[in-house]
Design a protein around this motif. Structure first.
Motif, PDB file in Angstrom:
ATOM      1  N   SER A   8       0.826  -1.204   0.000  1.00  0.00           N
ATOM      2  CA  SER A   8       0.000   0.000   0.000  1.00  0.00           C
ATOM      3  C   SER A   8       0.858   1.251   0.000  1.00  0.00           C
ATOM      4  CB  SER A   8      -0.907   0.005   1.238  1.00  0.00           C
ATOM      5  OG  SER A   8      -1.659   1.197   1.288  1.00  0.00           O
ATOM      6  N   ASP A   9       0.356   2.278  -0.681  1.00  0.00           N
ATOM      7  CA  ASP A   9       1.067   3.553  -0.692  1.00  0.00           C
ATOM      8  C   ASP A   9       0.630   4.452   0.467  1.00  0.00           C
ATOM      9  OD1 ASP A   9      -1.481   4.081  -1.649  1.00  0.00           O
ATOM     10  OD2 ASP A   9      -0.806   5.556  -3.125  1.00  0.00           O
ATOM     11  N   LEU A  10      -0.281   3.961   1.309  1.00  0.00           N
ATOM     12  CA  LEU A  10      -0.731   4.724   2.464  1.00  0.00           C
ATOM     13  C   LEU A  10       0.014   4.267   3.715  1.00  0.00           C
ATOM     14  CD1 LEU A  10      -4.589   4.769   1.882  1.00  0.00           C
ATOM     15  CD2 LEU A  10      -2.976   6.651   1.554  1.00  0.00           C
ATOM     16  N   PRO A  11       0.454   5.210   4.532  1.00  0.00           N
ATOM     17  CA  PRO A  11       1.135   4.829   5.772  1.00  0.00           C
ATOM     18  C   PRO A  11       0.186   4.094   6.719  1.00  0.00           C
ATOM     19  CG  PRO A  11       1.446   7.170   5.283  1.00  0.00           C
ATOM     20  CD  PRO A  11       0.423   6.650   4.327  1.00  0.00           C
ATOM     21  N   VAL A  12       0.693   3.086   7.382  1.00  0.00           N
ATOM     22  CA  VAL A  12      -0.135   2.291   8.290  1.00  0.00           C
ATOM     23  C   VAL A  12      -0.716   3.160   9.403  1.00  0.00           C
ATOM     24  CG1 VAL A  12       1.762   1.506   9.778  1.00  0.00           C
ATOM     25  CG2 VAL A  12      -0.300   0.104   9.562  1.00  0.00           C
ATOM     26  N   ASP A  13       0.024   4.164   9.847  1.00  0.00           N
ATOM     27  CA  ASP A  13      -0.493   5.034  10.905  1.00  0.00           C
ATOM     28  C   ASP A  13      -1.754   5.776  10.457  1.00  0.00           C
ATOM     29  OD1 ASP A  13       1.491   4.330  12.703  1.00  0.00           O
ATOM     30  OD2 ASP A  13       2.815   5.970  12.108  1.00  0.00           O
ATOM     31  N   VAL A  14      -1.796   6.168   9.192  1.00  0.00           N
ATOM     32  CA  VAL A  14      -2.963   6.886   8.663  1.00  0.00           C
ATOM     33  C   VAL A  14      -4.168   5.950   8.593  1.00  0.00           C
ATOM     34  CG1 VAL A  14      -3.906   8.040   6.624  1.00  0.00           C
ATOM     35  CG2 VAL A  14      -1.597   8.587   7.419  1.00  0.00           C
ATOM     36  N   VAL A  15      -3.954   4.756   8.086  1.00  0.00           N
ATOM     37  CA  VAL A  15      -5.047   3.791   7.971  1.00  0.00           C
ATOM     38  C   VAL A  15      -5.543   3.382   9.362  1.00  0.00           C
ATOM     39  CG1 VAL A  15      -5.749   1.537   7.056  1.00  0.00           C
ATOM     40  CG2 VAL A  15      -4.161   2.973   5.747  1.00  0.00           C
ATOM     41  N   ALA A  16      -4.613   3.138  10.284  1.00  0.00           N
ATOM     42  CA  ALA A  16      -5.007   2.768  11.646  1.00  0.00           C
ATOM     43  C   ALA A  16      -5.777   3.909  12.313  1.00  0.00           C
ATOM     44  CB  ALA A  16      -3.772   2.404  12.477  1.00  0.00           C
ATOM     45  N   GLU A  17      -5.358   5.151  12.081  1.00  0.00           N
ATOM     46  CA  GLU A  17      -6.068   6.296  12.663  1.00  0.00           C
ATOM     47  C   GLU A  17      -7.470   6.419  12.075  1.00  0.00           C
ATOM     48  OE1 GLU A  17      -7.083   9.431  14.975  1.00  0.00           O
ATOM     49  OE2 GLU A  17      -5.346   8.132  15.196  1.00  0.00           O
ATOM     50  N   PHE A  18      -7.605   6.206  10.781  1.00  0.00           N
ATOM     51  CA  PHE A  18      -8.926   6.236  10.146  1.00  0.00           C
ATOM     52  C   PHE A  18      -9.852   5.198  10.783  1.00  0.00           C
ATOM     53  CE2 PHE A  18     -11.804   4.322   7.062  1.00  0.00           C
ATOM     54  CZ  PHE A  18     -12.564   5.427   6.683  1.00  0.00           C
ATOM     55  N   CYS A  19      -9.360   3.970  10.877  1.00  0.00           N
ATOM     56  CA  CYS A  19     -10.166   2.882  11.448  1.00  0.00           C
ATOM     57  C   CYS A  19     -10.498   3.148  12.910  1.00  0.00           C
ATOM     58  CB  CYS A  19      -9.433   1.548  11.313  1.00  0.00           C
ATOM     59  SG  CYS A  19      -9.249   0.984   9.618  1.00  0.00           S
ATOM     60  N   THR A  20      -9.516   3.607  13.666  1.00  0.00           N
ATOM     61  CA  THR A  20      -9.714   3.881  15.091  1.00  0.00           C
ATOM     62  C   THR A  20     -10.719   5.004  15.307  1.00  0.00           C
ATOM     63  OG1 THR A  20      -7.495   3.121  15.606  1.00  0.00           O
ATOM     64  CG2 THR A  20      -8.554   4.543  17.239  1.00  0.00           C
ATOM     65  N   SER A  21     -10.552   6.102  14.584  1.00  0.00           N
ATOM     66  CA  SER A  21     -11.456   7.243  14.767  1.00  0.00           C
ATOM     67  C   SER A  21     -12.892   6.874  14.422  1.00  0.00           C
ATOM     68  CB  SER A  21     -10.995   8.426  13.910  1.00  0.00           C
ATOM     69  OG  SER A  21      -9.747   8.882  14.372  1.00  0.00           O
ATOM     70  N   ALA A  22     -13.056   6.145  13.328  1.00  0.00           N
ATOM     71  CA  ALA A  22     -14.407   5.716  12.946  1.00  0.00           C
ATOM     72  C   ALA A  22     -14.978   4.759  13.997  1.00  0.00           C
ATOM     73  CB  ALA A  22     -14.379   5.057  11.572  1.00  0.00           C
ATOM     74  N   ALA A  23     -14.172   3.818  14.453  1.00  0.00           N
ATOM     75  CA  ALA A  23     -14.641   2.841  15.441  1.00  0.00           C
ATOM     76  C   ALA A  23     -14.984   3.515  16.762  1.00  0.00           C
ATOM     77  CB  ALA A  23     -13.588   1.758  15.657  1.00  0.00           C
ATOM     78  N   LEU A  24     -14.146   4.435  17.223  1.00  0.00           N
ATOM     79  CA  LEU A  24     -14.423   5.114  18.490  1.00  0.00           C
ATOM     80  C   LEU A  24     -15.627   6.041  18.387  1.00  0.00           C
ATOM     81  CD1 LEU A  24     -10.943   5.869  20.049  1.00  0.00           C
ATOM     82  CD2 LEU A  24     -12.721   4.365  20.901  1.00  0.00           C
ATOM     83  N   GLY A  25     -15.793   6.682  17.250  1.00  0.00           N
ATOM     84  CA  GLY A  25     -16.983   7.505  17.060  1.00  0.00           C
ATOM     85  C   GLY A  25     -18.241   6.660  17.152  1.00  0.00           C
ATOM     86  N   LEU A  26     -18.229   5.529  16.470  1.00  0.00           N
ATOM     87  CA  LEU A  26     -19.376   4.624  16.498  1.00  0.00           C
ATOM     88  C   LEU A  26     -19.548   4.008  17.895  1.00  0.00           C
ATOM     89  CD1 LEU A  26     -21.525   3.696  14.538  1.00  0.00           C
ATOM     90  CD2 LEU A  26     -20.000   1.856  13.811  1.00  0.00           C
ATOM     91  N   LEU A  27     -18.447   3.639  18.535  1.00  0.00           N
ATOM     92  CA  LEU A  27     -18.490   3.070  19.877  1.00  0.00           C
ATOM     93  C   LEU A  27     -19.087   4.069  20.865  1.00  0.00           C
ATOM     94  CD1 LEU A  27     -17.621   0.713  21.794  1.00  0.00           C
ATOM     95  CD2 LEU A  27     -15.455   1.912  22.056  1.00  0.00           C
ATOM     96  N   THR A  28     -18.653   5.306  20.797  1.00  0.00           N
ATOM     97  CA  THR A  28     -19.167   6.343  21.690  1.00  0.00           C
ATOM     98  C   THR A  28     -20.663   6.558  21.467  1.00  0.00           C
ATOM     99  OG1 THR A  28     -16.996   7.398  21.759  1.00  0.00           O
ATOM    100  CG2 THR A  28     -18.872   8.750  22.408  1.00  0.00           C
TER     101      THR A  28
END
Length: 195
Positions: free
Chosen positions: A140-160
């Motif tokens: 992937s040409d995307l940094p893992v930190d960016v993808v992990a942050e995307f997934c985390t932010s979406a998951a925490l928003g939904l979790l909250t």
């Protein structure tokens, strides 16, 4: 020695339970160490022999959750495909559902920015570890930190949201909804066409 260890664990558990109950009642910001002492029926010197302050108690409260969540992440097969991060997200939602009271205190309206930040860092680190081999394999040409942050932010928003609405869906259903919403972005990061 065994009795001492048992007493330490018991004291820490009582203090943790008092903190969670107080967060749910008053909110983290309004709690004092004295409130915790009164609720736990523990002396000041006992408290301070275990924790520096209420923030240290809060951080320690994450330890058990973190360790259990880490074991669940590690139990996922390393070769498990992760085109949409749903397996990891399902683990998080399932864990939150089993520990509803604690998550209500940590992520609910009564939590604090400190609590949210700590949980965010915890989940982001686990998501990064989970996604890194898949992103590397996909070149992937995307940094893992960016993808992990995307997934985390979406998951925490939904979790909250889920916690704030008193868990209206099962963890499995919430993970399915997460997948439908987030999968296109993660698939793009992995260089996969929409499936």
């Amino acid at each position: 020695m065994v009795d001492l260890d048992r007493r330490v664990r018991r004291t820490r558990r009582i203090l943790h339970e008092a903190l969670i109950a107080l967060i749910l009642e008053k909110g983290y910001e309004r709690i004092t160490v004295q409130d915790i002492l009164d609720r736990a029926d523990v002396g000041r010197s006992t408290f301070y022999s275990h924790f520096r302050d209420k923030e240290a108690l809060l951080v320690a409260s994450f330890d058990g959750l973190r360790d259990e969540l880490r074991r669940e992440f590690d139990a996922m097969r390393p070769d498990m495909p992760a085109p949409d991060a749903e397996p990891a997200i399902a683990v998080i939602f399932g864990h939150a559902h089993r520990h509803r009271r604690v998550y209500q205190a940590l992520c609910g309206k009564r939590g604090s920015e400190f609590v949210h930040g700590h949980l965010h860092r915890l989940i982001a680190a686990m998501m990064r570890d989970h996604l890194e081999p898949h992103l590397t394999a996909a070149d992937s040409d995307l940094p893992v930190d960016v993808v992990a942050e995307f997934c985390t932010s979406a998951a925490l928003g939904l979790l909250t949201w889920w916690i704030g609405h008193d868990f209206p869906y099962s963890p499995t259903r919430l993970a399915e909804m997460y997948r439908k919403l987030a999968a296109p972005g993660v698939r793009a990061a992995l260089g996969r066409a929409a499936e």
